[in-house]
Design a protein around this motif. Structure first.
Motif, PDB file in Angstrom:
ATOM      1  N   GLN A 156       0.826  -1.202   0.000  1.00  0.00           N
ATOM      2  CA  GLN A 156       0.000   0.000   0.000  1.00  0.00           C
ATOM      3  C   GLN A 156       0.866   1.260   0.000  1.00  0.00           C
ATOM      4  OE1 GLN A 156      -2.441   0.574   3.548  1.00  0.00           O
ATOM      5  NE2 GLN A 156      -4.226   1.093   2.271  1.00  0.00           N
ATOM      6  N   LEU A 157       1.910   1.273   0.848  1.00  0.00           N
ATOM      7  CA  LEU A 157       2.803   2.430   0.901  1.00  0.00           C
ATOM      8  C   LEU A 157       3.577   2.572  -0.397  1.00  0.00           C
ATOM      9  CD1 LEU A 157       4.005   4.792   2.447  1.00  0.00           C
ATOM     10  CD2 LEU A 157       5.640   3.199   3.499  1.00  0.00           C
ATOM     11  N   ARG A 158       4.006   1.460  -0.966  1.00  0.00           N
ATOM     12  CA  ARG A 158       4.728   1.502  -2.246  1.00  0.00           C
ATOM     13  C   ARG A 158       3.859   2.155  -3.321  1.00  0.00           C
ATOM     14  NH1 ARG A 158       6.245  -3.549  -2.545  1.00  0.00           N
ATOM     15  NH2 ARG A 158       8.379  -3.152  -1.835  1.00  0.00           N
ATOM     16  N   GLN A 159       2.613   1.806  -3.354  1.00  0.00           N
ATOM     17  CA  GLN A 159       1.705   2.379  -4.356  1.00  0.00           C
ATOM     18  C   GLN A 159       1.537   3.883  -4.148  1.00  0.00           C
ATOM     19  OE1 GLN A 159      -1.748  -0.104  -3.751  1.00  0.00           O
ATOM     20  NE2 GLN A 159      -1.105  -1.606  -5.304  1.00  0.00           N
ATOM     21  N   LEU A 160       1.446   4.315  -2.899  1.00  0.00           N
ATOM     22  CA  LEU A 160       1.309   5.739  -2.612  1.00  0.00           C
ATOM     23  C   LEU A 160       2.544   6.509  -3.080  1.00  0.00           C
ATOM     24  CD1 LEU A 160      -0.252   5.675   0.982  1.00  0.00           C
ATOM     25  CD2 LEU A 160      -1.353   6.495  -1.106  1.00  0.00           C
ATOM     26  N   VAL A 161       3.731   5.938  -2.801  1.00  0.00           N
ATOM     27  CA  VAL A 161       4.979   6.600  -3.192  1.00  0.00           C
ATOM     28  C   VAL A 161       5.102   6.645  -4.709  1.00  0.00           C
ATOM     29  CG1 VAL A 161       7.500   6.462  -3.120  1.00  0.00           C
ATOM     30  CG2 VAL A 161       6.176   6.041  -1.036  1.00  0.00           C
ATOM     31  N   GLU A 162       4.773   5.531  -5.358  1.00  0.00           N
ATOM     32  CA  GLU A 162       4.890   5.481  -6.820  1.00  0.00           C
ATOM     33  C   GLU A 162       3.939   6.449  -7.517  1.00  0.00           C
ATOM     34  OE1 GLU A 162       6.362   0.823  -7.360  1.00  0.00           O
ATOM     35  OE2 GLU A 162       4.236   1.334  -7.555  1.00  0.00           O
ATOM     36  N   LYS A 163       2.798   6.703  -6.909  1.00  0.00           N
ATOM     37  CA  LYS A 163       1.823   7.620  -7.499  1.00  0.00           C
ATOM     38  C   LYS A 163       2.138   9.084  -7.215  1.00  0.00           C
ATOM     39  CE  LYS A 163      -2.045   4.349  -7.398  1.00  0.00           C
ATOM     40  NZ  LYS A 163      -3.359   4.017  -6.772  1.00  0.00           N
ATOM     41  N   SER A 164       3.060   9.337  -6.287  1.00  0.00           N
ATOM     42  CA  SER A 164       3.384  10.716  -5.922  1.00  0.00           C
ATOM     43  C   SER A 164       4.170  11.384  -7.048  1.00  0.00           C
ATOM     44  CB  SER A 164       4.204  10.746  -4.635  1.00  0.00           C
ATOM     45  OG  SER A 164       4.679  12.054  -4.374  1.00  0.00           O
ATOM     46  N   ASN A 165       3.748  12.576  -7.419  1.00  0.00           N
ATOM     47  CA  ASN A 165       4.475  13.344  -8.433  1.00  0.00           C
ATOM     48  C   ASN A 165       5.631  14.129  -7.824  1.00  0.00           C
ATOM     49  OD1 ASN A 165       2.744  12.590 -10.584  1.00  0.00           O
ATOM     50  ND2 ASN A 165       1.244  14.127  -9.951  1.00  0.00           N
TER      51      ASN A 165
END
Length: 271
Positions: free
Chosen positions: A20-29
């Motif tokens: 879940q955290l990985r997805q949040l970081v990857e989606k961050s611009n």
């Protein structure tokens, strides 16, 4: 082994939190950081596995780095290895304290004549130590204990401790992702008391509650709180517990690629 990096097997819930955290970081611009497990779990452990608080903690850390770009390690490991050996002021003990926390020794050693940028070097060396220890699962889980031995304090140090400097120290303390950090200050004499009196008022309340001071002549409380077996011999530990710079330098060198890669992690400025 103190520097063992093998990760304990995660529960299904923890694996979900990492994903879940990985997805949040990857989606961050804004965030230009890694998403490897060790990087993510240091922020998850710090926030008691709260994914969204961990995401906020990553932002807070890289906000600090964006605001204060010289307060983090900036050079190859070989550059710092030379400083560690020349100054003999930063050490890691081979055994954890009685609570399972890695024990770090910071000594005030006056090397300003040898290194005109000595204070800047110390800032970067400490950042490198903290980043290298946060790679270790045991540190992510248990935190660290730091002994700050101020008995080598000189007026050269006191000249550096401006209110602005101390405020930045406090800022960085508030974003470092240690699940727990206990600090013991050893002081003796007038200059040492002046140093701690300059330092403590700028610490936030939560961190200040984890700081303990000791008179350099009477260390019984230090020994009781940390445990005799892990203490350096000069503080009452076993005679075999000598301060050895090789321990930390070897750890840094073995992980140089990863640590130097961390130096490029950043948060983009707002447009």
């Amino acid at each position: 082994m103190l520097f063992l990096r093998t990760q304990e097997k995660h529960t299904d819930q923890e694996l979900f939190k990492i994903k879940q955290l990985r997805q949040l970081v990857e989606k961050s611009n804004e965030l230009q950081v890694g998403t490897d497990e060790i990087f993510l779990t240091k922020f998850l452990c710090y926030t008691n596995w709260d994914t969204f608080k961990a995401f906020q903690a990553i932002h807070a850390y890289y906000d600090f780095k964006l605001k204060h770009p010289t307060w983090v390690a900036l050079h190859p490991i070989e550059f710092y290895a030379r400083l560690f050996y020349a100054t003999q002021c930063r050490f890691v003990m081979p055994h954890t304290d009685k609570n399972g926390r890695v024990l770090v020794i910071f000594k005030t050693v006056d090397a300003f004549q040898q290194f005109p940028d000595y204070l800047q070097h110390l800032i970067e060396m400490d950042d490198l130590i903290f980043e290298s220890l946060l790679m270790l699962p045991r540190v992510q889980q248990n935190g660290i204990t730091v002994i700050c031995d101020l008995q080598g304090t000189t007026r050269n140090f006191l000249r550096q401790f401006s209110p602005t400097f101390m405020k930045i120290v406090n800022e960085k303390n508030s974003v470092l992702p240690f699940s727990q950090r206990i600090v013991h200050i050893i002081q003796r004499g007038f200059l040492m008391h002046v140093t701690s009196s300059l330092f403590l008022p700028f610490m936030n309340k939560d961190f200040k509650e984890r700081i303990f001071t000791h008179d350099g002549r009477h260390l019984n409380k230090l020994r009781d709180m940390i445990g005799m077996d892990c203490l350096p011999a000069e503080y009452g530990g076993p005679a075999v517990n000598v301060l050895d710079t090789n321990l930390i330098v070897n750890h840094l060198s073995q992980n140089s690629d990863y640590l130097e890669n961390l130096q490029h992690y950043k948060k983009l400025k707002d447009n």
